[in-house]
Design an enzyme around this catalytic site. Structure first.
Site, PDB file in Angstrom:
ATOM      1  N   LYS A 136      35.914  27.861  37.817  1.00  0.00           N
ATOM      2  CA  LYS A 136      35.691  28.875  38.850  1.00  0.00           C
ATOM      3  C   LYS A 136      34.529  28.448  39.746  1.00  0.00           C
ATOM      4  O   LYS A 136      33.541  27.867  39.273  1.00  0.00           O
ATOM      5  CB  LYS A 136      35.359  30.198  38.143  1.00  0.00           C
ATOM      6  N   SER A 213      37.899  38.601  38.773  1.00  0.00           N
ATOM      7  CA  SER A 213      37.519  37.761  39.886  1.00  0.00           C
ATOM      8  C   SER A 213      37.831  36.272  39.690  1.00  0.00           C
ATOM      9  O   SER A 213      37.732  35.489  40.640  1.00  0.00           O
ATOM     10  CB  SER A 213      36.017  37.923  40.164  1.00  0.00           C
ATOM     11  N   SER A 237      36.921  39.880  34.290  1.00  0.00           N
ATOM     12  CA  SER A 237      37.229  38.858  35.304  1.00  0.00           C
ATOM     13  C   SER A 237      37.909  37.593  34.792  1.00  0.00           C
ATOM     14  O   SER A 237      38.405  36.803  35.579  1.00  0.00           O
ATOM     15  CB  SER A 237      35.957  38.470  36.062  1.00  0.00           C
TER      16      SER A 237
END
Length: 530
Positions: A136, A213, A237
């Site tokens: 990420k 996310s 997330s």
């Protein structure tokens, strides 16, 4: 504030001292001198025949890559070339997948060629050697820009790796790039319309969101770009996008995997975890990343990560806690599949014990206060200086966070003490707690979302319903895909366990995977090993 009951704490009288960091000392464990070492379990997992031998579609996992490398059918260099061609194709497709937002052909080939040499010389570094992974964008990864989903951060290429990136390199993994994310991790759809990111598409239906996310991480794994991705989880997330994209997501115990080198948006709620094609792969990655890090202040006294009992033939002796009232607060389609999955676990010898999760509304509000207050505090300079460069949704979330007071924050942390105590009592009677992963399937993307983003607080609140307890109290959670809606969108079940007991999650997760009789092929899928 009023519509979402966010001022609830102001009316409560809580006397417990606040717990600002949900760190829990390791309990006294029975002597496991005869227990299997993680390397023995990993050998069992990697020696197991690949799922690809089954009829129908199956995701290509770590084992499939290892079989190709060990047999000489493919080398990491050949695989890397396939990935580069695929990344170019992803960017040109309509709509673009937008899973990986930064990648570098030269970097990918350098790592792959070094791995190819190690296979040739029979001196591989670990069972992740040559395995494609992405991280990420919240993590620092050399030489990419550490943008964290924004247009204004990471103006220069990064010169230092986050601890997890460093550990993956040391294990011989091939980092294929950094993945898309919801701007500053502030939402659960993955909607990020800014110019560097755009909206990642759900491989099962590109007209639907991935969840966030860690949006690009889940999309990359589900689309076959890599079998392993790393995300962060402060309010679901890792687990929400894994659920929406039909793959496995693990949030470790708070402090279990180092967050050093990721942007410290919320210091008390965020854990790092892998998103993978299977529970076995999640266990392999977890065993490599889970250990204390002197550069990260939490988890320094954690017990040694173990996978003991993970490959047990059944679930006899395990007690699965379910609060049915809480469990049933989801869409009928989700509930139907999740109830059947619970029965499947019972058929393998586990017993279901009804438990009562107390003060869940208080815990929900307290978690929101903690995560938003901590983000608002950390992002204060950005809020003042870069407000107009942020997405509209991010501005709204940070403006909402400005409404919370010091009193709200302290009360929320008093509530954390209570919630952690309730869980300690529950885990004295059961091994885990089961819930649906998310109450619904992935929401649709509308035209307006592509231009201005999406701000739907009621969806954000609902999507985090089963996630927040893990973030607020620090307990680990695993989501495993168990079926599909009539529209073909993935549905998952969540297993949570007591602090540091990831091994029992993985043991149950392995059996839970067997419940689904077939894996549907995503509509966007690249077979890198073909």
């Amino acid at each position: 504030m009023r519509m979402n009951n966010f001022s609830l704490m102001r009316s409560l009288d809580i006397h417990e001292d606040p717990t600002f960091i949900p760190e829990v000392a390791a309990g006294v464990t029975e002597d496991k001198s005869e227990a299997e070492s993680p390397s023995d379990v990993i050998k069992q997992l990697t020696d197991a025949r690949s799922d690809s031998a089954r009829n129908g579609f199956s995701f290509k996992g770590i084992n499939d890559y290892l079989e190709c490398y060990r047999s000489g059918k493919l080398t990491p260099s050949q695989v890397a070339k396939n990935i580069i061609a695929t990344l170019e194709d992803c960017d040109k497709s309509t709509p673009p997948l937008r899973a990986i937002v930064q990648w570098d052909q030269e970097q990918i080939m350098l790592m792959a060629e070094a791995s190819t040499t190690r296979y040739r010389n029979k001196c591989t570094l670990s069972c992740l050697d040559g395995i494609p992974v992405c991280l990420k964008e919240e993590f620092k990864v050399v030489p990419y820009h550490h943008r964290v989903g924004t247009v204004y951060l990471g103006t220069q290429p990064e010169t230092e790796d986050a601890t997890v990136a460093k550990k993956l390199r040391e294990a011989g993994a091939v980092i294929i790039g950094v993945s898309n994310m919801h701007e500053l991790g502030t939402g659960t759809t993955g909607c990020n319309p800014n110019r560097y990111h755009r909206i990642p598409r759900n491989p099962y239906n590109p007209n639907h969101f991935t969840g966030g996310s860690s949006s690009g991480s889940a999309a990359a794994v589900a689309a076959g770009l890599c079998p392993v991705a790393i995300g962060t989880d402060g309010g679901g997330s890792v687990r929400i996008p894994a659920s929406f994209c039909g793959v496995v997501g693990l949030k470790g115990t708070f402090g279990r995997i180092s967050c050093h080198g990721s942007l410290p948006l919320s210091y008390s709620t965020v854990s790092v975890g892998p998103i993978c094609t299977s529970v076995a792969d999640a266990a392999i990655v977890y065993s490599i990343l889970a250990e204390p890090d002197l550069l990260y202040p939490y988890g320094l006294k954690q017990p040694k990560a173990t996978l003991s009992g993970m490959c047990a033939p059944d679930l006899k002796g395990l007690k699965l806690g379910v609060d049915w009232t809480f469990f049933k607060a989801c869409d009928p389609e989700v509930l139907s599949v999740c109830e059947k999955a619970v029965k499947h676990l019972q058929s393998l010898g586990a017993s279901v014990v009804e438990v009562s999760l107390s003060e869940m509304e208080e815990a929900r509000v307290a978690h929101v206060i903690c995560i938003l207050s901590e983000m608002r505090d950390f992002l204060q300079p950005d809020f003042n200086k870069h407000f107009h460069e942020m997405n509209l949704e991010t501005r709204a979330s940070l403006a909402l966070a400005s409404q919370f007071t010091a009193l709200d924050y302290i009360k929320a942390n008093r509530q954390r003490t209570r919630s952690m105590r309730f869980l300690q009592d529950i885990f004295s009677t059961v091994n885990c707690i089961l819930t649906p992963a998310v109450p619904c399937t992935a929401p649709r993307i509308y035209e307006s979302d592509l231009l201005t983003g999406s701000s739907d607080m009621s969806f954000t609140v609902r999507s985090m319903r089963f996630m927040q307890l893990g973030n607020f109290t620090g307990i680990p959670g695993l989501v495993v895909p168990i079926g599909y809606s009539t529209a073909g969108l993935p549905i998952s079940l969540q297993v949570m366990a007591k602090w540091w007991d990831e091994a029992v999650l993985l043991r149950i997760g392995l059996k839970l995977e067997q419940f689904r009789d077939q894996t549907k092929k995503p509509s966007i899928y690249y077979d890198i090993l073909a």
